[in-house]
Design a protein around this motif. Structure first.
Motif, PDB file in Angstrom:
ATOM      1  N   LYS A  62       0.855  -1.180   0.000  1.00  0.00           N
ATOM      2  CA  LYS A  62       0.000   0.000   0.000  1.00  0.00           C
ATOM      3  C   LYS A  62       0.897   1.238   0.000  1.00  0.00           C
ATOM      4  CE  LYS A  62      -3.832  -0.452   2.382  1.00  0.00           C
ATOM      5  NZ  LYS A  62      -4.850  -0.679   3.446  1.00  0.00           N
ATOM      6  N   ARG A 180      -6.725  -3.964  -3.675  1.00  0.00           N
ATOM      7  CA  ARG A 180      -7.132  -4.462  -2.369  1.00  0.00           C
ATOM      8  C   ARG A 180      -7.860  -5.806  -2.488  1.00  0.00           C
ATOM      9  NH1 ARG A 180     -11.645  -4.041   1.216  1.00  0.00           N
ATOM     10  NH2 ARG A 180     -11.024  -3.613   3.381  1.00  0.00           N
ATOM     11  N   ASP A 182     -10.093  -8.242  -0.271  1.00  0.00           N
ATOM     12  CA  ASP A 182     -10.862  -8.300   0.965  1.00  0.00           C
ATOM     13  C   ASP A 182     -11.069  -9.752   1.375  1.00  0.00           C
ATOM     14  OD1 ASP A 182     -12.887  -8.127   3.009  1.00  0.00           O
ATOM     15  OD2 ASP A 182     -13.363  -6.131   2.234  1.00  0.00           O
ATOM     16  N   ASP A 282      -5.855 -15.066   8.342  1.00  0.00           N
ATOM     17  CA  ASP A 282      -6.689 -13.996   7.789  1.00  0.00           C
ATOM     18  C   ASP A 282      -5.897 -12.981   6.970  1.00  0.00           C
ATOM     19  OD1 ASP A 282      -8.879 -15.141   8.896  1.00  0.00           O
ATOM     20  OD2 ASP A 282      -9.164 -13.649  10.477  1.00  0.00           O
ATOM     21  N   ASP A 283      -4.584 -13.068   7.020  1.00  0.00           N
ATOM     22  CA  ASP A 283      -3.747 -12.150   6.245  1.00  0.00           C
ATOM     23  C   ASP A 283      -3.517 -12.635   4.819  1.00  0.00           C
ATOM     24  OD1 ASP A 283      -3.381 -10.404   8.411  1.00  0.00           O
ATOM     25  OD2 ASP A 283      -1.690 -11.582   9.162  1.00  0.00           O
ATOM     26  N   THR A 291      -4.255 -10.568   1.879  1.00  0.00           N
ATOM     27  CA  THR A 291      -5.471  -9.767   1.985  1.00  0.00           C
ATOM     28  C   THR A 291      -5.063  -8.349   2.369  1.00  0.00           C
ATOM     29  OG1 THR A 291      -5.726 -10.328   4.324  1.00  0.00           O
ATOM     30  CG2 THR A 291      -6.875 -11.734   2.716  1.00  0.00           C
ATOM     31  N   ASP A 292      -6.040  -7.473   2.506  1.00  0.00           N
ATOM     32  CA  ASP A 292      -5.739  -6.092   2.850  1.00  0.00           C
ATOM     33  C   ASP A 292      -5.053  -5.978   4.214  1.00  0.00           C
ATOM     34  OD1 ASP A 292      -6.011  -3.265   2.084  1.00  0.00           O
ATOM     35  OD2 ASP A 292      -7.309  -3.126   3.833  1.00  0.00           O
ATOM     36  N   THR A 293      -5.454  -6.810   5.161  1.00  0.00           N
ATOM     37  CA  THR A 293      -4.796  -6.760   6.484  1.00  0.00           C
ATOM     38  C   THR A 293      -3.353  -7.239   6.391  1.00  0.00           C
ATOM     39  OG1 THR A 293      -5.619  -8.975   7.056  1.00  0.00           O
ATOM     40  CG2 THR A 293      -6.968  -7.083   7.732  1.00  0.00           C
ATOM     41  N   GLY A 294      -3.122  -8.262   5.577  1.00  0.00           N
ATOM     42  CA  GLY A 294      -1.766  -8.741   5.371  1.00  0.00           C
ATOM     43  C   GLY A 294      -0.923  -7.706   4.653  1.00  0.00           C
ATOM     44  N   GLU A 296      -1.227  -4.517   4.876  1.00  0.00           N
ATOM     45  CA  GLU A 296      -0.861  -3.467   5.838  1.00  0.00           C
ATOM     46  C   GLU A 296       0.376  -3.872   6.639  1.00  0.00           C
ATOM     47  OE1 GLU A 296      -4.030  -2.223   8.329  1.00  0.00           O
ATOM     48  OE2 GLU A 296      -5.201  -1.340   6.691  1.00  0.00           O
ATOM     49  N   LYS A 297       0.409  -5.125   7.059  1.00  0.00           N
ATOM     50  CA  LYS A 297       1.564  -5.606   7.828  1.00  0.00           C
ATOM     51  C   LYS A 297       2.833  -5.594   6.977  1.00  0.00           C
ATOM     52  CE  LYS A 297      -1.086  -8.676  10.914  1.00  0.00           C
ATOM     53  NZ  LYS A 297      -1.284 -10.079  11.345  1.00  0.00           N
TER      54      LYS A 297
END
Length: 310
Positions: A62, A180, A182, A282-283, A291-294, A296-297
């Protein structure tokens, strides 16, 4: 018979004309390739960090989390030859560019040693033609002698939907090129999707394939070295089912390839995130895409190596 030939000729002419009209009309409809090309041309002197590669970068980094002046030029299913062509096209013209990021994918080091395991003889859909025609038509890159790759005949994208959907490109990527994924859209059986093929480490490396891969990274290394730009090679996080398929031989080949590059080009930096900690189920959208959370990390981790003192 003569009447039939005339009718057939008229039909063929009409068909060719119709295809030509559609091909030209598609040039004026939005798509992710055209959007990223237009962004690059408009912001050449604003971009400080440029991200190349395919879906493992496009859907994993991102730009707003990296820092101001970052753009994600990666595109899913891109052949690495086009990364080199884009680097050679843009880097010499980018006065503010400080860092170029390029992925190193484990699957690129099979060199034709993979064992086919597709059910019913059906392999994955090849997007080589799509990559060629879309990059040639919309991004101005050309790496083969064919003068024109028809979008209708070669692209496996749903190009006709662009005639009535003006917002499609915005649904595909954000303003800085990130796509992204989801978790709510994740398919069942995601754990086994996008895993590496089974391999035969004892088979001899395809030397031609190896040289082609080397040439890609060598070309990008040369253009970044000449421009005084940091060249970062990165591997992206993968899920446990992917890690289970990693073989010692291919992993060693990948590491030796990188070491050989760094020996020739000392400005190359390598950051290995394949076994990065902190990522949970979930990443991941599948075994090798985040995914979007992954994202971000991973973007936070990448930001810390690009700007270590930020």
């Amino acid at each position: 018979m003569k009447k039939f030939i005339i009718s057939l000729s008229c039909f063929a002419t009409l068909l060719v004309l119709m295809i030509a009209i559609i091909e030209v009309a598609l040039l004026y409809r939005p798509n992710i390739y055209a959007y990223k090309h237009q962004y690059m041309e408009a912001h050449l002197n604003d971009i400080k960090v440029l991200l190349l590669g395919s879906s493992h970068i496009e859907e994993a980094v991102k730009p707003e989390m990296i820092g101001e002046g970052t753009f994600n030029l990666a595109i899913s299913a891109r052949l690495k030859e086009y990364d080199a062509a884009l680097a050679e096209m843009y880097v010499p013209r980018m006065d503010s560019l400080k860092v170029l990021v390029m992925p190193v994918d484990y699957t690129n080091f099979f060199f034709n040693r993979e064992i086919q395991e597709h059910q019913n003889g059906q392999g994955p859909v090849s997007l080589v033609g799509t990559c060629r025609c879309m990059h040639t038509k919309y991004m101005g890159t050309r790496i083969d002698p064919i003068w024109y790759w028809s979008e209708i005949l070669n692209s496996k994208l749903n190009f006709m939907s662009r005639f009535w959907n003006n917002t499609q490109v915005l649904q595909e990527c954000d303003s800085l090129g990130y796509v992204r994924l989801d978790i709510k859209d994740r398919n069942s059986g995601w754990e086994t999707k996008a895993r590496p093929a089974l391999l035969s480490p004892d088979l001899e490396i395809d030397k031609e394939a190896y040289q082609e891969m080397w040439q890609v990274y060598d070309d990008i290394a040369q253009v970044t070295q000449k421009k005084g730009v940091r060249f970062l090679l990165v591997t992206t996080p993968v899920y446990e089912t992917y890690k289970d398929r990693i073989t010692e031989t291919m992993y060693r080949d990948m590491m030796e390839f990188i070491e050989k590059l760094q020996k020739k080009y000392p400005h190359i930096e390598f950051y290995n995130f394949i076994y990065a900690e902190g990522f949970v189920a979930d990443d991941f959208n599948d075994s090798s895409h985040l995914t979007d959370t992954g994202a971000e990390k991973f973007s936070q981790m990448l930001s810390e190596v690009i700007y270590p003192h930020k």
